[in-house]
Design a protein around this motif. Structure first.
Motif, PDB file in Angstrom:
ATOM      1  N   TYR A  34      -3.489   6.819   3.281  1.00 30.84           N
ATOM      2  CA  TYR A  34      -3.123   5.676   2.260  1.00 30.84           C
ATOM      3  C   TYR A  34      -3.953   6.364   1.132  1.00 30.84           C
ATOM      4  CZ  TYR A  34      -1.943   2.200   5.348  1.00 30.84           C
ATOM      5  OH  TYR A  34      -0.894   1.303   7.074  1.00 30.84           O
ATOM      6  N   GLU A  35      -2.623   6.016  -0.305  1.00 28.44           N
ATOM      7  CA  GLU A  35      -4.249   6.649  -1.395  1.00 28.44           C
ATOM      8  C   GLU A  35      -4.089   4.983  -2.499  1.00 28.44           C
ATOM      9  OE1 GLU A  35      -5.858   9.600  -1.863  1.00 28.44           O
ATOM     10  OE2 GLU A  35      -6.677   8.528  -3.125  1.00 28.44           O
ATOM     11  N   ARG A  36      -4.848   4.730  -2.855  1.00 25.30           N
ATOM     12  CA  ARG A  36      -4.553   3.680  -2.969  1.00 25.30           C
ATOM     13  C   ARG A  36      -6.494   3.209  -4.345  1.00 25.30           C
ATOM     14  NH1 ARG A  36      -1.554  -0.153  -5.772  1.00 25.30           N
ATOM     15  NH2 ARG A  36       0.671  -0.244  -3.990  1.00 25.30           N
ATOM     16  N   ARG A  81      -7.731   6.090   4.366  1.00 25.84           N
ATOM     17  CA  ARG A  81      -7.726   7.295   3.318  1.00 25.84           C
ATOM     18  C   ARG A  81      -8.228   8.149   2.954  1.00 25.84           C
ATOM     19  NH1 ARG A  81     -11.602   6.058  -1.563  1.00 25.84           N
ATOM     20  NH2 ARG A  81     -13.450   6.594  -0.063  1.00 25.84           N
ATOM     21  N   VAL A 107       1.018  -1.268   0.146  1.00 19.06           N
ATOM     22  CA  VAL A 107      -0.180   0.002  -0.059  1.00 19.06           C
ATOM     23  C   VAL A 107       1.157   1.209  -0.384  1.00 19.06           C
ATOM     24  CG1 VAL A 107      -1.680   2.077   1.395  1.00 19.06           C
ATOM     25  CG2 VAL A 107      -1.819  -0.789   1.029  1.00 19.06           C
ATOM     26  N   LYS A 108       0.812   2.160  -0.899  1.00 19.10           N
ATOM     27  CA  LYS A 108       1.341   3.585  -0.959  1.00 19.10           C
ATOM     28  C   LYS A 108       1.515   4.092   0.302  1.00 19.10           C
ATOM     29  CE  LYS A 108       1.705   7.349  -3.949  1.00 19.10           C
ATOM     30  NZ  LYS A 108       1.381   7.829  -4.919  1.00 19.10           N
ATOM     31  N   MET A 109       2.072   4.836   0.907  1.00 22.78           N
ATOM     32  CA  MET A 109       1.672   5.136   1.899  1.00 22.78           C
ATOM     33  C   MET A 109       2.399   6.659   1.696  1.00 22.78           C
ATOM     34  SD  MET A 109       2.768   3.364   5.015  1.00 22.78           S
ATOM     35  CE  MET A 109       1.808   4.900   6.251  1.00 22.78           C
TER      36      MET A 109
END
Lengths: 118, 179
Positions: free
Chosen positions: B94-96, B89, A7-9
């Motif tokens: 977190y960004e997905r 988010r 997961v991109k933080m």
């Protein structure tokens, strides 16, 4: 930065400061809903135009509209089924408030509070 | 410990009200500073999901039937996971892209749990209501998932209708059961 499970933080300085800064998914539709209805040639609005304008207004102000509907529903419910009064002690007041019409009024109040312009 | 019917009804009223507040705050537009409607994206919603999860978990303690315990435990897990992901988010941690599907999938999963509940105990009290409420949740989840996948952006998503129906059923049905 890549965290657990890929997961991109985001770095702290990259994070948005408030939840309201997220891009809105309804911008395009909102611009259509807020559009003014074009008046007819003689300056008066036809019933159809008025209905469309009212529908758009209701969509944009749907929080207030749903809040009103909930208040009306709570009133009808209370009249139809009645409210049981438990008493003035804190526990009894909690029992008073957990009845469905009161619950609907609380949700409506919350919705109106959250409908204020930001 | 077995709770009296009226206490069960009260728990459902409060949970239903919480769910109603969550979905209305999430799906109804709010007027922004520029006068245009925008989506709230408030952190109140994930927190409410987490609080709801705690309430559902509490049912595991008070339930007197094994499948009730199991279903409510899984339900609490789903709500907690959805709340935690949405909270991460909305705080910007977190960004997905797939995070857009968290809420629809949570609704869908909860609806499937309702159907499993009916399947395990088809002759149980309120089986028909459980079926109807499960179908409402599934309808809400599917409609919202379609909206997310197709990148549609209505002012008020259609999924709000079945989800409101579910919340109002959660508030209304225990009244009949308790009276």
């Amino acid at each position: 930065m890549v965290g657990w499970a890929g997961v991109k933080m985001l770095e702290r300085e990259q994070r948005p400061l408030g939840a309201d800064r997220f891009p809105s998914a309804i911008d395009e539709a909102a611009s259509q809903a807020g559009r003014t209805v074009v008046r007819s040639a003689h300056g008066r609005r036809s019933p159809a135009e008025l209905a469309v304008a009212a529908w758009r207004w209701a969509l944009v102000h749907s929080r207030a509209v749903v809040g009103l509907v909930l208040v009306a529903g709570a009133g009808v419910w209370a009249i139809a089924r009645g409210l049981t009064y438990y008493g003035l002690s804190p526990v009894h007041l909690a029992y008073d408030l957990d009845q469905p019409p009161w619950v609907l009024l609380l949700v409506s109040g919350w919705l109106w509070y959250r409908s204020r312009r930001r | 410990m077995i709770l009296p019917q009226i206490q069960i009804a009260r728990a459902h009223w409060i949970l239903g009200a919480l769910f109603l507040a969550i979905i209305l705050d999430e799906y109804l537009p709010v007027i922004g500073g520029d006068g245009r409607p925008t989506r709230s994206r408030s952190v109140v919603v994930p927190w409410a999901l987490i609080i709801g999860a705690v309430g559902v978990w509490a049912t595991v303690v008070f339930a007197d039937v094994v499948h009730d315990m199991l279903i409510h435990f899984l339900w609490g897990d789903i709500l907690f996971a959805a709340g935690a992901l949405e909270l991460a988010r909305r705080r910007g941690v977190y960004e997905r892209p797939w995070l857009d599907g968290v809420l629809p999938v949570a609704f869908l999963s909860c609806g499937i749990l309702f159907l499993v509940h009916v399947e395990v105990d088809p002759s149980g009290q309120g089986a028909h209501w459980h079926l109807a409420m499960g179908l409402l949740l599934i309808a809400g989840g599917v409609l919202d998932l379609v909206r997310v996948v197709r990148r549609r952006s209505p002012v008020v998503p259609l999924a709000l209708v079945p989800l409101m129906g579910f919340a109002l059923a959660l508030i209304a049905i225990p009244v009949a059961a308790a009276s």
